[in-house]
Design a protein around this motif. Structure first.
Motif, PDB file in Angstrom:
ATOM      1  N   PHE A 132       0.818  -1.210   0.000  1.00 50.90           N
ATOM      2  CA  PHE A 132       0.000   0.000   0.000  1.00 50.90           C
ATOM      3  C   PHE A 132       0.857   1.269   0.000  1.00 50.90           C
ATOM      4  N   ILE A 133       1.824   1.334   0.900  1.00 46.43           N
ATOM      5  CA  ILE A 133       2.614   2.556   1.058  1.00 46.43           C
ATOM      6  C   ILE A 133       3.443   2.840  -0.199  1.00 46.43           C
ATOM      7  N   THR A 134       4.129   1.827  -0.731  1.00 47.06           N
ATOM      8  CA  THR A 134       4.945   2.048  -1.927  1.00 47.06           C
ATOM      9  C   THR A 134       4.069   2.414  -3.125  1.00 47.06           C
ATOM     10  N   GLY A 173      -0.010   7.604   3.027  1.00 48.20           N
ATOM     11  CA  GLY A 173      -0.545   6.849   1.898  1.00 48.20           C
ATOM     12  C   GLY A 173      -2.033   7.075   1.705  1.00 48.20           C
ATOM     13  N   THR A 174      -2.788   7.097   2.791  1.00 49.19           N
ATOM     14  CA  THR A 174      -4.232   7.292   2.705  1.00 49.19           C
ATOM     15  C   THR A 174      -4.568   8.686   2.198  1.00 49.19           C
ATOM     16  N   SER A 175      -3.857   9.701   2.708  1.00 48.23           N
ATOM     17  CA  SER A 175      -4.143  11.068   2.282  1.00 48.23           C
ATOM     18  C   SER A 175      -3.719  11.312   0.832  1.00 48.23           C
ATOM     19  N   LEU A 176      -2.749  10.572   0.332  1.00 49.54           N
ATOM     20  CA  LEU A 176      -2.363  10.680  -1.076  1.00 49.54           C
ATOM     21  C   LEU A 176      -3.408  10.081  -2.011  1.00 49.54           C
ATOM     22  N   MET A 177      -4.139   9.062  -1.515  1.00 47.32           N
ATOM     23  CA  MET A 177      -5.085   8.339  -2.372  1.00 47.32           C
ATOM     24  C   MET A 177      -6.513   8.861  -2.274  1.00 47.32           C
ATOM     25  N   LEU A 178      -6.910   9.447  -1.148  1.00 49.95           N
ATOM     26  CA  LEU A 178      -8.300   9.868  -0.951  1.00 49.95           C
ATOM     27  C   LEU A 178      -8.372  11.363  -0.669  1.00 49.95           C
ATOM     28  N   PHE A 216      -5.379   0.168  -6.402  1.00 47.18           N
ATOM     29  CA  PHE A 216      -5.319  -0.944  -7.351  1.00 47.18           C
ATOM     30  C   PHE A 216      -6.566  -1.035  -8.229  1.00 47.18           C
ATOM     31  N   ASP A 217      -7.536  -0.120  -7.993  1.00 45.30           N
ATOM     32  CA  ASP A 217      -8.784  -0.101  -8.764  1.00 45.30           C
ATOM     33  C   ASP A 217      -9.438  -1.483  -8.787  1.00 45.30           C
ATOM     34  N   ALA A 228      -8.357  -5.670  -3.595  1.00 50.19           N
ATOM     35  CA  ALA A 228      -7.342  -4.917  -2.848  1.00 50.19           C
ATOM     36  C   ALA A 228      -7.917  -4.390  -1.543  1.00 50.19           C
ATOM     37  N   SER A 229      -9.150  -3.890  -1.601  1.00 50.60           N
ATOM     38  CA  SER A 229      -9.814  -3.431  -0.373  1.00 50.60           C
ATOM     39  C   SER A 229      -9.977  -4.576   0.613  1.00 50.60           C
TER      40      SER A 229
END
Length: 471
Positions: free
Chosen positions: A183-185, A263-268, A288-289, A293-294
């Motif tokens: 997730f992080i990478t 990571g979360t703030s970058l994605m949402l 990962f669309d 993944a969820s």
């Protein structure tokens, strides 16, 4: 009077370096990063939340250093119980250990509520059979059954020996790390810094209040490194290495929480955070669309529940066992299993209290977290004060892991512990609510009753003899 029969008299040293690191790190990461990451970002903003965890993590590092030195100097079961007894005496030792037991029980109870909560993410309609309503939330029979079933399973694992529990801890912590690295990478390469706005949440009470609201979560989320000194008599390592592994686990946890928030703030973005029930799994799905993944991140969250649950069964049962051995709790809790060398009655008590938690429903999750957090920081304060007292009173005590600049570090740890404690008091933006004060007051009253009973039954001299033999 003796605390146990000869064949039950001692715990067994079986935990290797990897076991100890997995025990502490797995305890600290738990399930909170799945549930509370979104709340932290919304309360303080993306950078504000990271800053809160770094500041709180710095405070925990300072406290952890005092633990590391004392754990290497006095590698005895009970951890805080032993240090505070040697430095501050009988009553202070009980107060310190009873406070940390509340913290451990709060985590164990939290996981019993978290497990049926996360199952709802996978099977949204599984909760049926209305029992009652608490704080506007309907408690369902199947929801309670999942929490109670998980509690009984963890109790059984710990009953059959620390080796079994340590193996489970390593395997499950490994799963969490693999998913977390994915997730992080991925978020660092695929995420957008535009999603991180606002960097600092401009709430009604101001930016500082938002950061403080996150800071109040930190003691609860970072509790776990202190499981190492609780199980010190079961660790098969050089004493100096115990302190090093303890500090490594704290630093890893600070990095983990900060990177998960990043990571979360970058994605949402803000809108996605508002609409997400579990933000980190949602962010993984966006990355990962794919729904798999969820679900994979949810499985990592369940793994975190297991690691935290397992570790605090170990830590809490050993703290109860240590108090009972010293005559500060009824002697029934000082019983070790003749074959598995586990404090069986203390484990049963942890299991019973964990099984009760789901019956109070999801509102209990927040109440338990905050009340237990106050108990944790009280124990941290006692340990930091004990560190300073022993540095002055017993400067020549062997300390295999010796903290550089010990006195300034100890003073800073005391001040940081006090600062964290003030966050829970009336007047703070994150002060405890009435329900949380009732939990804390009830626990304190129960402790007073048991302490007075044990003192009258066994006597102060009994505790002194036992502790002098240990020290």
């Amino acid at each position: 009077m003796t605390t146990s029969t000869p064949e039950q008299a001692r715990l067994v040293r079986v935990l290797a370096r990897g076991d100890v690191l997995a025990l502490a790190f797995g305890a600290m990461i738990g399930w909170g990063w799945i549930v509370l990451t979104g709340t932290a970002i919304q309360s303080a903003g993306s950078l504000g939340a990271i800053l809160a965890f770094i500041v709180g993590g710095f405070a925990i590092v300072l406290v952890g250093l005092t633990y590391a030195e004392l754990a290497s100097a006095m590698p005895k079961v009970g951890g805080e119980h032993v240090y505070s007894y040697r430095a501050l005496g009988h009553g202070a030792s009980f107060l310190c250990t009873w406070a940390i037991i509340l913290g451990y029980l709060s985590v164990v109870a939290f996981e019993a509520v978290a497990l049926p909560t996360v199952v709802e993410y996978i099977a949204p309609d599984y909760a049926v059979g209305h029992l009652w309503t608490i704080a506007g939330w309907e408690v369902k029979a199947t929801w309670v059954a999942v929490g109670v079933g998980g509690s009984l399973a963890m109790m059984a694992i710990n009953y059959f020996g620390v080796t079994t529990a340590a193996l489970l801890q390593k395997v499950v912590t490994g799963l969490i790390l693999v998913v977390g690295v994915m997730f992080i990478t991925g978020a660092l390469f695929e995420g957008s810094t535009a999603n991180m706005t606002p960097l600092f949440a401009p709430g009604e009470a101001g930016v500082a209040a938002g950061i403080m609201a996150v800071l109040v979560m930190v003691p609860f989320l970072f509790v776990g490194f202190d499981v190492i000194p609780q199980a010190a008599e079961e660790i098969d390592l050089p004493y100096k290495a115990i302190g090093k592994v303890l500090m490594l686990s704290v630093l890893l946890a600070v990095a983990w929480y900060s990177l998960i928030i990043l990571g979360t703030s970058l994605m949402l973005d803000s809108a996605a955070l508002d609409n997400a029930s579990l933000t980190v799994p949602e962010a993984m799905g966006v990355l990962f669309d794919a729904a798999w993944a969820s679900n994979l991140m949810v499985l990592a969250g369940i793994a975190g529940i297991i690691t935290s649950w397992n570790a605090f069964y170990i830590g809490g049962s050993r703290a109860i066992y240590a108090l009972a051995q010293a005559g500060m709790l009824p002697q029934t809790f000082a019983k070790l299993h003749p074959r598995y060398k586990t404090p069986t009655n203390a484990i049963f008590l942890m299991g019973f209290l964990s099984c009760i938690a789901p019956f109070f429903g999801r509102p209990a999750l927040v109440w338990i977290v905050d009340a237990g957090g106050l108990g944790i920081v009280i124990a941290y304060l006692f340990v930091a004060v004990s560190f300073l007292v022993l540095r002055v009173r017993e400067p020549d005590m062997p300390r295999p892991f010796r903290v550089s600049f010990g006195m300034p570090c100890g003073v800073a740890a005391v001040l940081m512990s006090l600062a964290m404690a003030f966050l829970y008091l009336p007047g703070s933006p994150a002060a405890l609510t009435g329900a949380e004060w009732i939990i804390f007051a009830g626990w304190s009253l129960l402790g007073l009753i048991l302490y007075v009973y044990s003192l009258r039954t066994y006597g102060r001299a009994y505790s002194d003899r036992h502790m002098l033999n240990d020290l």
